[in-house]
Design a protein around this motif. Structure first.
Motif, PDB file in Angstrom:
ATOM      1  N   SER A  67     -30.940  10.400  22.504  1.00  0.00           N
ATOM      2  CA  SER A  67     -29.716   9.971  23.200  1.00  0.00           C
ATOM      3  C   SER A  67     -29.977   9.436  24.601  1.00  0.00           C
ATOM      4  CB  SER A  67     -28.703  11.114  23.259  1.00  0.00           C
ATOM      5  OG  SER A  67     -29.233  12.225  23.964  1.00  0.00           O
ATOM      6  N   ALA A  68     -31.051   9.894  25.242  1.00  0.00           N
ATOM      7  CA  ALA A  68     -31.348   9.371  26.583  1.00  0.00           C
ATOM      8  C   ALA A  68     -31.546   7.869  26.564  1.00  0.00           C
ATOM      9  CB  ALA A  68     -32.600  10.060  27.134  1.00  0.00           C
ATOM     10  N   HIS A  69     -31.964   7.323  25.420  1.00  0.00           N
ATOM     11  CA  HIS A  69     -32.236   5.895  25.323  1.00  0.00           C
ATOM     12  C   HIS A  69     -30.993   5.068  24.985  1.00  0.00           C
ATOM     13  CE1 HIS A  69     -36.371   6.929  25.734  1.00  0.00           C
ATOM     14  NE2 HIS A  69     -36.457   7.517  24.555  1.00  0.00           N
ATOM     15  N   PHE A  70     -29.954   5.697  24.422  1.00  0.00           N
ATOM     16  CA  PHE A  70     -28.781   4.894  24.054  1.00  0.00           C
ATOM     17  C   PHE A  70     -27.470   5.345  24.698  1.00  0.00           C
ATOM     18  CE2 PHE A  70     -29.230   7.919  20.410  1.00  0.00           C
ATOM     19  CZ  PHE A  70     -27.973   8.515  20.422  1.00  0.00           C
ATOM     20  N   LEU A  71     -27.444   6.538  25.319  1.00  0.00           N
ATOM     21  CA  LEU A  71     -26.199   6.994  25.950  1.00  0.00           C
ATOM     22  C   LEU A  71     -25.708   6.064  27.059  1.00  0.00           C
ATOM     23  CD1 LEU A  71     -25.979  10.873  26.347  1.00  0.00           C
ATOM     24  CD2 LEU A  71     -24.293   9.315  25.373  1.00  0.00           C
ATOM     25  N   PRO A  72     -26.582   5.495  27.887  1.00  0.00           N
ATOM     26  CA  PRO A  72     -26.067   4.568  28.898  1.00  0.00           C
ATOM     27  C   PRO A  72     -25.290   3.400  28.297  1.00  0.00           C
ATOM     28  CG  PRO A  72     -28.294   5.233  29.466  1.00  0.00           C
ATOM     29  CD  PRO A  72     -28.030   5.768  28.085  1.00  0.00           C
ATOM     30  N   ALA A  73     -25.774   2.854  27.172  1.00  0.00           N
ATOM     31  CA  ALA A  73     -25.062   1.754  26.520  1.00  0.00           C
ATOM     32  C   ALA A  73     -23.745   2.236  25.925  1.00  0.00           C
ATOM     33  CB  ALA A  73     -25.938   1.117  25.445  1.00  0.00           C
ATOM     34  N   VAL A  74     -23.734   3.443  25.379  1.00  0.00           N
ATOM     35  CA  VAL A  74     -22.486   4.019  24.856  1.00  0.00           C
ATOM     36  C   VAL A  74     -21.460   4.134  25.979  1.00  0.00           C
ATOM     37  CG1 VAL A  74     -21.432   6.096  23.894  1.00  0.00           C
ATOM     38  CG2 VAL A  74     -23.588   5.266  22.951  1.00  0.00           C
ATOM     39  N   GLN A  75     -21.886   4.716  27.099  1.00  0.00           N
ATOM     40  CA  GLN A  75     -20.978   4.884  28.240  1.00  0.00           C
ATOM     41  C   GLN A  75     -20.456   3.535  28.724  1.00  0.00           C
ATOM     42  OE1 GLN A  75     -19.983   7.758  29.488  1.00  0.00           O
ATOM     43  NE2 GLN A  75     -21.577   9.302  29.258  1.00  0.00           N
ATOM     44  N   ARG A  76     -21.335   2.562  28.764  1.00  0.00           N
ATOM     45  CA  ARG A  76     -20.945   1.225  29.227  1.00  0.00           C
ATOM     46  C   ARG A  76     -19.874   0.619  28.327  1.00  0.00           C
ATOM     47  NH1 ARG A  76     -25.833  -1.059  28.876  1.00  0.00           N
ATOM     48  NH2 ARG A  76     -25.403  -2.219  26.954  1.00  0.00           N
ATOM     49  N   GLU A  77     -20.064   0.742  27.018  1.00  0.00           N
ATOM     50  CA  GLU A  77     -19.097   0.170  26.089  1.00  0.00           C
ATOM     51  C   GLU A  77     -17.750   0.873  26.184  1.00  0.00           C
ATOM     52  OE1 GLU A  77     -19.269  -2.561  23.974  1.00  0.00           O
ATOM     53  OE2 GLU A  77     -21.007  -2.890  25.266  1.00  0.00           O
ATOM     54  N   VAL A  78     -17.772   2.197  26.229  1.00  0.00           N
ATOM     55  CA  VAL A  78     -16.513   2.939  26.300  1.00  0.00           C
ATOM     56  C   VAL A  78     -15.780   2.613  27.593  1.00  0.00           C
ATOM     57  CG1 VAL A  78     -15.511   5.259  26.451  1.00  0.00           C
ATOM     58  CG2 VAL A  78     -17.309   4.789  24.779  1.00  0.00           C
ATOM     59  N   THR A  79     -16.495   2.513  28.685  1.00  0.00           N
ATOM     60  CA  THR A  79     -15.867   2.173  29.970  1.00  0.00           C
ATOM     61  C   THR A  79     -15.244   0.785  29.932  1.00  0.00           C
ATOM     62  OG1 THR A  79     -17.410   3.596  31.176  1.00  0.00           O
ATOM     63  CG2 THR A  79     -16.284   1.877  32.440  1.00  0.00           C
ATOM     64  N   SER A  80     -15.912  -0.152  29.266  1.00  0.00           N
ATOM     65  CA  SER A  80     -15.406  -1.526  29.249  1.00  0.00           C
ATOM     66  C   SER A  80     -14.275  -1.727  28.244  1.00  0.00           C
ATOM     67  CB  SER A  80     -16.548  -2.502  28.944  1.00  0.00           C
ATOM     68  OG  SER A  80     -17.023  -2.332  27.616  1.00  0.00           O
ATOM     69  N   ARG A  81     -14.214  -0.900  27.199  1.00  0.00           N
ATOM     70  CA  ARG A  81     -13.254  -1.116  26.125  1.00  0.00           C
ATOM     71  C   ARG A  81     -12.015  -0.229  26.192  1.00  0.00           C
ATOM     72  NH1 ARG A  81     -15.242  -4.126  21.822  1.00  0.00           N
ATOM     73  NH2 ARG A  81     -17.463  -4.698  22.006  1.00  0.00           N
ATOM     74  N   VAL A  82     -12.118   0.903  26.850  1.00  0.00           N
ATOM     75  CA  VAL A  82     -11.030   1.877  26.837  1.00  0.00           C
ATOM     76  C   VAL A  82     -10.349   1.903  28.200  1.00  0.00           C
ATOM     77  CG1 VAL A  82     -10.436   4.303  26.481  1.00  0.00           C
ATOM     78  CG2 VAL A  82     -12.265   3.259  25.128  1.00  0.00           C
ATOM     79  N   GLN A  83      -9.036   1.779  28.187  1.00  0.00           N
ATOM     80  CA  GLN A  83      -8.320   1.795  29.458  1.00  0.00           C
ATOM     81  C   GLN A  83      -8.509   3.142  30.161  1.00  0.00           C
ATOM     82  OE1 GLN A  83      -4.137   1.226  28.847  1.00  0.00           O
ATOM     83  NE2 GLN A  83      -3.960   2.814  27.280  1.00  0.00           N
ATOM     84  N   ALA A  84      -8.444   3.111  31.472  1.00  0.00           N
ATOM     85  CA  ALA A  84      -8.837   4.268  32.272  1.00  0.00           C
ATOM     86  C   ALA A  84      -8.058   5.525  31.915  1.00  0.00           C
ATOM     87  CB  ALA A  84      -8.685   3.956  33.753  1.00  0.00           C
ATOM     88  N   ILE A  85      -6.759   5.404  31.656  1.00  0.00           N
ATOM     89  CA  ILE A  85      -5.941   6.594  31.411  1.00  0.00           C
ATOM     90  C   ILE A  85      -6.335   7.287  30.109  1.00  0.00           C
ATOM     91  CG2 ILE A  85      -4.062   5.401  30.201  1.00  0.00           C
ATOM     92  CD1 ILE A  85      -2.127   7.266  31.759  1.00  0.00           C
ATOM     93  N   SER A  86      -6.868   6.522  29.150  1.00  0.00           N
ATOM     94  CA  SER A  86      -7.246   7.103  27.856  1.00  0.00           C
ATOM     95  C   SER A  86      -8.609   7.779  27.898  1.00  0.00           C
ATOM     96  CB  SER A  86      -7.245   6.025  26.770  1.00  0.00           C
ATOM     97  OG  SER A  86      -5.949   5.500  26.582  1.00  0.00           O
ATOM     98  N   ARG A  87      -9.403   7.493  28.921  1.00  0.00           N
ATOM     99  CA  ARG A  87     -10.722   8.124  29.038  1.00  0.00           C
ATOM    100  C   ARG A  87     -10.841   8.944  30.321  1.00  0.00           C
ATOM    101  NH1 ARG A  87     -13.164   4.622  32.700  1.00  0.00           N
ATOM    102  NH2 ARG A  87     -12.382   2.470  32.613  1.00  0.00           N
ATOM    103  N   GLU A  88      -9.720   9.308  30.885  1.00  0.00           N
ATOM    104  CA  GLU A  88      -9.733  10.073  32.132  1.00  0.00           C
ATOM    105  C   GLU A  88     -10.411  11.426  31.934  1.00  0.00           C
ATOM    106  OE1 GLU A  88      -6.540  11.313  35.666  1.00  0.00           O
ATOM    107  OE2 GLU A  88      -5.839  10.556  33.728  1.00  0.00           O
ATOM    108  N   GLY A  89     -11.464  11.674  32.703  1.00  0.00           N
ATOM    109  CA  GLY A  89     -12.198  12.926  32.609  1.00  0.00           C
ATOM    110  C   GLY A  89     -13.100  13.055  31.396  1.00  0.00           C
ATOM    111  N   LEU A  90     -13.238  11.982  30.604  1.00  0.00           N
ATOM    112  CA  LEU A  90     -14.019  12.046  29.373  1.00  0.00           C
ATOM    113  C   LEU A  90     -15.508  12.248  29.662  1.00  0.00           C
ATOM    114  CD1 LEU A  90     -14.327  11.642  26.274  1.00  0.00           C
ATOM    115  CD2 LEU A  90     -14.557   9.181  26.758  1.00  0.00           C
ATOM    116  N   GLN A  91     -16.129  13.158  28.916  1.00  0.00           N
ATOM    117  CA  GLN A  91     -17.571  13.337  28.932  1.00  0.00           C
ATOM    118  C   GLN A  91     -18.145  12.939  27.569  1.00  0.00           C
ATOM    119  OE1 GLN A  91     -19.044  17.144  30.505  1.00  0.00           O
ATOM    120  NE2 GLN A  91     -16.972  17.591  31.253  1.00  0.00           N
ATOM    121  N   ILE A  92     -19.275  12.271  27.585  1.00  0.00           N
ATOM    122  CA  ILE A  92     -19.995  11.921  26.355  1.00  0.00           C
ATOM    123  C   ILE A  92     -21.422  12.414  26.524  1.00  0.00           C
ATOM    124  CG2 ILE A  92     -20.678  10.086  24.772  1.00  0.00           C
ATOM    125  CD1 ILE A  92     -18.488   8.334  25.985  1.00  0.00           C
ATOM    126  N   LYS A  93     -21.859  13.289  25.622  1.00  0.00           N
ATOM    127  CA  LYS A  93     -23.204  13.837  25.763  1.00  0.00           C
ATOM    128  C   LYS A  93     -23.714  14.348  24.430  1.00  0.00           C
ATOM    129  CE  LYS A  93     -21.377  18.264  27.510  1.00  0.00           C
ATOM    130  NZ  LYS A  93     -21.398  19.188  28.676  1.00  0.00           N
TER     131      LYS A  93
END
Length: 304
Positions: free
Chosen positions: A248-274
């Motif tokens: 996951s260390a190799h692909f989590l940054p890309a996951v985070q990037r996609e979720v940040t770019s695709r999901v409006q802020a209120i729907s991912r407020e406080g979201l953790q992905i790990k």
């Protein structure tokens, strides 16, 4: 007289992982064996019986929980379908196993087992709203809402790997096309040009640019699917388990990037992905926990 204990079994496409646990969740002994190929119901049934005989030869465990890659019936005794295992449709596995093991058996979806394990002893402890994805031979998962497993109508809900990513993509054993599983499973990773996930992870750790690019693309695809799930469930936490989560260390940054770019802020407020904290041990622990809840205690049972 020995203290009471319980068995947890995690059936995967490539391996069957077993653990003997105290009722409090302490691992007392463990065993692992390759999943029979082809993984037909009869072959798997006998492999589980033999493996439990190796792990618990004295019959200390009074109940068995088994996680399988698919939905169960409402009574948690019949495997309704396991799309990546041959011949698994309406298989009465609990009824087959109980007379051979001489103890009670309960079944559950493997993703739900992993989530129950992580909620009990791992990374989901203290969270009420969690989506978990298992990344391996297939892509399974589980959903917990307000502290309870979400299993939906007839217990068949929460198959996050089967949502559509690309409508014209590769055919899925579920009957769908272009499902998240076709891009985020081991097969999906191999479609990007990686024959062996472990070798690809090692190459990326060594700074190999091609390997890093493959993991980045994998993370983009996974993150796109997770974005849809976040919109539906707005979880506090998305956990990634299964064999591929070790990289996951190799692909989590890309996951985070996609979720940040695709999901409006209120729907991912406080979201953790790990990544899951318990690794590949979460499923067998959760299966054991469900066996305790359903078969050995007066605690409210959880479906799925």
């Amino acid at each position: 007289m020995s203290d009471p204990c319980v068995l947890g079994v995690d059936l995967g496409g490539t391996a069957i992982k077993l653990g003997l646990f105290s009722l409090g969740g302490d691992l007392l002994a463990e065993h692992q064996l390759p999943t029979p190929q082809p993984a037909t119901p009869g072959a798997v049934c006998m492999a589980i019986v033999e493996a439990i005989g190796v792990l618990d030869p004295d019959g200390r465990a009074s109940a068995v929980g088994i996680g399988l890659p698919g939905p169960m019936d409402a009574e948690a005794r019949i495997a309704r379908v396991c799309i990546n295992l041959p011949g698994w449709e309406e298989v009465p596995l609990a009824a087959w196993l109980e007379p051979r093991l001489n103890r009670r058996v309960t079944l559950a979806n493997d993703g739900n087992c992993a989530l129950v394990g992580e909620a009990w002893k791992g990374a989901a402890s203290g969270f009420d709203d969690v989506v978990l994805l298992t990344l391996g031979t297939g892509v399974g998962g589980g959903v917990m809402l307000s502290g309870a497993l979400f299993t939906g109508h007839h217990g068949a809900a929460a198959e996050p790997g089967l949502i559509t990513l690309f409508p014209e993509g590769p055919a899925c054993n579920s009957g769908n096309r272009g499902s998240l599983e076709q891009y985020a499973s081991i097969t999906g990773l191999q479609r990007l040009g990686a024959d062996d996930p472990a070798a690809l992870a090692a190459a990326a750790s060594g700074g190999d640019q091609e390997a890093l690019a493959i993991w980045d693309r994998y993370g983009e695809l996974l993150g796109t699917g997770i974005s849809s799930l976040v919109y539906v469930f707005t979880p506090q936490l998305v956990l990634l388990g299964g064999g591929l989560a070790g990289a996951s260390a190799h692909f989590l940054p890309a996951v985070q990037r996609e979720v940040t770019s695709r999901v409006q802020a209120i729907s991912r407020e406080g979201l953790q992905i790990k990544a899951c904290a318990l690794g590949n041990g979460a499923g067998r622990l959760g299966a054991a926990r469900l066996a305790v809840q359903r078969l050995l205690s007066s605690a409210p049972p959880q479906a799925g």
